[in-house]
Scaffold this motif. Structure first.
Motif, PDB file in Angstrom:
ATOM      1  N   ASP A  69     -16.714   6.772   5.240  1.00  0.00           N
ATOM      2  CA  ASP A  69     -15.759   6.436   6.302  1.00  0.00           C
ATOM      3  C   ASP A  69     -14.316   6.516   5.821  1.00  0.00           C
ATOM      4  O   ASP A  69     -13.402   6.613   6.627  1.00  0.00           O
ATOM      5  CB  ASP A  69     -16.023   5.022   6.830  1.00  0.00           C
ATOM      6  CG  ASP A  69     -17.303   4.937   7.638  1.00  0.00           C
ATOM      7  OD1 ASP A  69     -17.782   6.007   8.085  1.00  0.00           O
ATOM      8  OD2 ASP A  69     -17.825   3.825   7.817  1.00  0.00           O
ATOM      9  N   LEU A  70     -14.108   6.463   4.522  1.00  0.00           N
ATOM     10  CA  LEU A  70     -12.749   6.513   3.968  1.00  0.00           C
ATOM     11  C   LEU A  70     -12.321   7.921   3.575  1.00  0.00           C
ATOM     12  O   LEU A  70     -11.269   8.115   2.976  1.00  0.00           O
ATOM     13  CB  LEU A  70     -12.642   5.577   2.753  1.00  0.00           C
ATOM     14  CG  LEU A  70     -12.871   4.099   3.030  1.00  0.00           C
ATOM     15  CD1 LEU A  70     -12.801   3.295   1.742  1.00  0.00           C
ATOM     16  CD2 LEU A  70     -11.889   3.569   4.044  1.00  0.00           C
ATOM     17  N   LYS A  71     -13.146   8.916   3.895  1.00  0.00           N
ATOM     18  CA  LYS A  71     -12.802  10.295   3.565  1.00  0.00           C
ATOM     19  C   LYS A  71     -11.709  10.796   4.505  1.00  0.00           C
ATOM     20  O   LYS A  71     -11.740  10.565   5.703  1.00  0.00           O
ATOM     21  CB  LYS A  71     -14.040  11.189   3.689  1.00  0.00           C
ATOM     22  CG  LYS A  71     -13.797  12.603   3.238  1.00  0.00           C
ATOM     23  CD  LYS A  71     -15.056  13.439   3.318  1.00  0.00           C
ATOM     24  CE  LYS A  71     -14.738  14.844   2.858  1.00  0.00           C
ATOM     25  NZ  LYS A  71     -15.829  15.755   3.113  1.00  0.00           N
ATOM     26  N   ARG A  72     -10.733  11.479   3.921  1.00  0.00           N
ATOM     27  CA  ARG A  72      -9.635  12.029   4.726  1.00  0.00           C
ATOM     28  C   ARG A  72     -10.070  13.334   5.357  1.00  0.00           C
ATOM     29  O   ARG A  72     -10.734  14.100   4.702  1.00  0.00           O
ATOM     30  CB  ARG A  72      -8.411  12.253   3.837  1.00  0.00           C
ATOM     31  CG  ARG A  72      -7.871  10.973   3.260  1.00  0.00           C
ATOM     32  CD  ARG A  72      -6.770  11.296   2.265  1.00  0.00           C
ATOM     33  NE  ARG A  72      -6.311  10.130   1.566  1.00  0.00           N
ATOM     34  CZ  ARG A  72      -6.779   9.728   0.386  1.00  0.00           C
ATOM     35  NH1 ARG A  72      -7.724  10.413  -0.228  1.00  0.00           N
ATOM     36  NH2 ARG A  72      -6.300   8.660  -0.188  1.00  0.00           N
ATOM     37  N   PRO A  73      -9.684  13.678   6.550  1.00  0.00           N
ATOM     38  CA  PRO A  73      -8.970  12.866   7.535  1.00  0.00           C
ATOM     39  C   PRO A  73      -9.886  11.789   8.095  1.00  0.00           C
ATOM     40  O   PRO A  73     -11.090  11.993   8.239  1.00  0.00           O
ATOM     41  CB  PRO A  73      -8.558  13.861   8.607  1.00  0.00           C
ATOM     42  CG  PRO A  73      -9.578  14.942   8.534  1.00  0.00           C
ATOM     43  CD  PRO A  73      -9.977  15.018   7.081  1.00  0.00           C
TER      44      PRO A  73
ATOM     45  N   ILE B 131      -8.316   1.990   0.347  1.00  0.00           N
ATOM     46  CA  ILE B 131      -8.295   2.971  -0.749  1.00  0.00           C
ATOM     47  C   ILE B 131      -7.315   2.569  -1.845  1.00  0.00           C
ATOM     48  O   ILE B 131      -7.657   2.564  -3.032  1.00  0.00           O
ATOM     49  CB  ILE B 131      -7.936   4.377  -0.208  1.00  0.00           C
ATOM     50  CG1 ILE B 131      -9.059   4.902   0.678  1.00  0.00           C
ATOM     51  CG2 ILE B 131      -7.658   5.351  -1.347  1.00  0.00           C
ATOM     52  CD1 ILE B 131      -8.701   6.154   1.463  1.00  0.00           C
ATOM     53  N   HIS B 132      -6.092   2.224  -1.466  1.00  0.00           N
ATOM     54  CA  HIS B 132      -5.036   2.051  -2.457  1.00  0.00           C
ATOM     55  C   HIS B 132      -4.927   0.641  -3.026  1.00  0.00           C
ATOM     56  O   HIS B 132      -4.550   0.479  -4.187  1.00  0.00           O
ATOM     57  CB  HIS B 132      -3.691   2.494  -1.877  1.00  0.00           C
ATOM     58  CG  HIS B 132      -3.649   3.953  -1.588  1.00  0.00           C
ATOM     59  ND1 HIS B 132      -3.530   4.899  -2.583  1.00  0.00           N
ATOM     60  CD2 HIS B 132      -3.753   4.638  -0.421  1.00  0.00           C
ATOM     61  CE1 HIS B 132      -3.549   6.102  -2.040  1.00  0.00           C
ATOM     62  NE2 HIS B 132      -3.685   5.980  -0.741  1.00  0.00           N
ATOM     63  N   LEU B 133      -5.250  -0.396  -2.264  1.00  0.00           N
ATOM     64  CA  LEU B 133      -5.152  -1.755  -2.792  1.00  0.00           C
ATOM     65  C   LEU B 133      -6.479  -2.276  -3.320  1.00  0.00           C
ATOM     66  O   LEU B 133      -6.508  -3.008  -4.305  1.00  0.00           O
ATOM     67  CB  LEU B 133      -4.619  -2.713  -1.719  1.00  0.00           C
ATOM     68  CG  LEU B 133      -3.194  -2.477  -1.253  1.00  0.00           C
ATOM     69  CD1 LEU B 133      -2.735  -3.601  -0.348  1.00  0.00           C
ATOM     70  CD2 LEU B 133      -2.239  -2.333  -2.422  1.00  0.00           C
ATOM     71  N   PHE B 134      -7.573  -1.905  -2.651  1.00  0.00           N
ATOM     72  CA  PHE B 134      -8.883  -2.377  -3.096  1.00  0.00           C
ATOM     73  C   PHE B 134      -9.617  -1.346  -3.938  1.00  0.00           C
ATOM     74  O   PHE B 134     -10.768  -1.538  -4.302  1.00  0.00           O
ATOM     75  CB  PHE B 134      -9.730  -2.791  -1.888  1.00  0.00           C
ATOM     76  CG  PHE B 134      -9.125  -3.923  -1.102  1.00  0.00           C
ATOM     77  CD1 PHE B 134      -8.716  -5.092  -1.721  1.00  0.00           C
ATOM     78  CD2 PHE B 134      -8.952  -3.813   0.264  1.00  0.00           C
ATOM     79  CE1 PHE B 134      -8.154  -6.127  -1.004  1.00  0.00           C
ATOM     80  CE2 PHE B 134      -8.393  -4.850   0.994  1.00  0.00           C
ATOM     81  CZ  PHE B 134      -7.992  -6.004   0.361  1.00  0.00           C
ATOM     82  N   SER B 135      -8.968  -0.224  -4.211  1.00  0.00           N
ATOM     83  CA  SER B 135      -9.489   0.840  -5.085  1.00  0.00           C
ATOM     84  C   SER B 135     -10.872   1.331  -4.668  1.00  0.00           C
ATOM     85  O   SER B 135     -11.711   1.622  -5.520  1.00  0.00           O
ATOM     86  CB  SER B 135      -9.515   0.371  -6.537  1.00  0.00           C
ATOM     87  OG  SER B 135      -8.222   0.034  -6.954  1.00  0.00           O
TER      88      SER B 135
ATOM     89  N   ALA C 188       0.844  -1.208   0.000  1.00  0.00           N
ATOM     90  CA  ALA C 188       0.000   0.000   0.000  1.00  0.00           C
ATOM     91  C   ALA C 188       0.874   1.250   0.000  1.00  0.00           C
ATOM     92  O   ALA C 188       0.578   2.223  -0.696  1.00  0.00           O
ATOM     93  CB  ALA C 188      -0.928   0.000   1.208  1.00  0.00           C
ATOM     94  N   ARG C 189       1.977   1.216   0.739  1.00  0.00           N
ATOM     95  CA  ARG C 189       2.897   2.359   0.789  1.00  0.00           C
ATOM     96  C   ARG C 189       3.491   2.644  -0.587  1.00  0.00           C
ATOM     97  O   ARG C 189       3.601   3.796  -1.011  1.00  0.00           O
ATOM     98  CB  ARG C 189       4.001   2.063   1.812  1.00  0.00           C
ATOM     99  CG  ARG C 189       4.831   3.246   2.193  1.00  0.00           C
ATOM    100  CD  ARG C 189       5.773   2.857   3.341  1.00  0.00           C
ATOM    101  NE  ARG C 189       6.242   4.033   4.039  1.00  0.00           N
ATOM    102  CZ  ARG C 189       7.132   4.887   3.549  1.00  0.00           C
ATOM    103  NH1 ARG C 189       7.637   4.704   2.358  1.00  0.00           N
ATOM    104  NH2 ARG C 189       7.496   5.937   4.258  1.00  0.00           N
ATOM    105  N   ARG C 190       3.869   1.590  -1.294  1.00  0.00           N
ATOM    106  CA  ARG C 190       4.406   1.762  -2.661  1.00  0.00           C
ATOM    107  C   ARG C 190       3.364   2.358  -3.601  1.00  0.00           C
ATOM    108  O   ARG C 190       3.691   3.180  -4.447  1.00  0.00           O
ATOM    109  CB  ARG C 190       4.909   0.435  -3.211  1.00  0.00           C
ATOM    110  CG  ARG C 190       6.226   0.012  -2.628  1.00  0.00           C
ATOM    111  CD  ARG C 190       6.720  -1.241  -3.313  1.00  0.00           C
ATOM    112  NE  ARG C 190       7.960  -1.651  -2.719  1.00  0.00           N
ATOM    113  CZ  ARG C 190       9.145  -1.456  -3.275  1.00  0.00           C
ATOM    114  NH1 ARG C 190       9.224  -0.841  -4.435  1.00  0.00           N
ATOM    115  NH2 ARG C 190      10.236  -1.867  -2.684  1.00  0.00           N
ATOM    116  N   LYS C 191       2.109   1.922  -3.428  1.00  0.00           N
ATOM    117  CA  LYS C 191       1.028   2.479  -4.260  1.00  0.00           C
ATOM    118  C   LYS C 191       0.845   3.968  -3.985  1.00  0.00           C
ATOM    119  O   LYS C 191       0.624   4.752  -4.907  1.00  0.00           O
ATOM    120  CB  LYS C 191      -0.291   1.744  -3.977  1.00  0.00           C
ATOM    121  CG  LYS C 191      -0.367   0.395  -4.584  1.00  0.00           C
ATOM    122  CD  LYS C 191      -0.874   0.508  -5.981  1.00  0.00           C
ATOM    123  CE  LYS C 191      -1.509  -0.798  -6.372  1.00  0.00           C
ATOM    124  NZ  LYS C 191      -2.113  -0.758  -7.666  1.00  0.00           N
ATOM    125  N   ILE C 192       0.926   4.361  -2.711  1.00  0.00           N
ATOM    126  CA  ILE C 192       0.782   5.773  -2.344  1.00  0.00           C
ATOM    127  C   ILE C 192       1.892   6.591  -3.000  1.00  0.00           C
ATOM    128  O   ILE C 192       1.643   7.654  -3.583  1.00  0.00           O
ATOM    129  CB  ILE C 192       0.813   5.942  -0.806  1.00  0.00           C
ATOM    130  CG1 ILE C 192      -0.436   5.323  -0.178  1.00  0.00           C
ATOM    131  CG2 ILE C 192       0.932   7.412  -0.418  1.00  0.00           C
ATOM    132  CD1 ILE C 192      -0.347   5.154   1.330  1.00  0.00           C
TER     133      ILE C 192
END
Length: 196
Positions: free
Chosen positions: A146-150, A136-140, A50-54
């Motif tokens: 609930d996934l809204k930042r922050p 967010i990043h692996l499962f798109s 996930a970090r690499r995707k970010i």
């Protein structure tokens, strides 16, 4: 199912399973160690992927949010990018994983408890798969709701009763309906009532 509720269900199942396993048998201890170690490595690799995707997405959209400082009630406005926020969140999750590893290592190797190691053997993978950044990043999944930042961290009682948003909205409505102290004083002054 809510992640906190599923954690409780998994713990209850693992507790029942742990009663049927001989925790003194060296072969069982080896397999429990192997299961926990494998789970930790898989969880760590999920976070790293996930970090690499970010980093590869390099989303430099500006993100402004208010953050309450620990130990104080002061809110500080933070201005950052989506990439930096996501990296900060994923790094905090990785740090938490290593903290759990250290705690389990202490309890198992120093205090000779095998049961907590068995109980936590599924936790690293489950935590990694349920993390917002992984979602967010692996499962798109879209960064909404609930996934809204922050990201919001709901309490256990809010999860069970779904009262978090409802109670807040309800108390806000009540506060708007109540007159403010200044209004009461002004009304009494207009009516000719002496206020002290």
């Amino acid at each position: 199912m809510n992640s906190q509720v599923s954690n409780i269900v998994i713990m209850l199942v693992m507790m029942q399973a742990s009663r049927r396993i001989d925790m003194e048998n060296e072969t069982n201890i080896f397999y429990i160690r192997a299961a926990y170690g494998t789970s930790f490595i898989i969880g760590f690799l999920i976070y790293q992927f996930a970090r690499r995707k970010i980093i590869s997405r390099n989303d430099i959209t500006e993100l402004k949010y208010k953050h309450k400082e620990q130990g104080t009630n002061k809110e500080v406005e933070i201005v950052t990018t989506v990439k930096e926020y996501d990296l900060q969140e994923i790094d905090a999750a990785i740090k938490s994983t290593f903290t759990n590893l250290a705690m389990m290592g202490f309890m198992h190797l120093y205090m000779k408890y095998t049961n907590p190691l068995f109980m936590q053997s599924i936790s690293p993978i489950k935590s990694a798969l349920e993390h917002n950044e992984v979602q967010i990043h692996l499962f798109s999944k879209a960064a909404t709701g609930d996934l809204k930042r922050p990201f919001k961290t709901p309490s256990l009682m809010d999860s069970f009763m779904n009262a978090g948003a409802g109670a807040t909205a309800q108390s806000a409505d009540v506060d708007e309906e109540l007159p403010k102290i200044e209004e009461i004083v002004e009304d009494k002054a207009a009516e000719g009532i002496k206020t002290e």
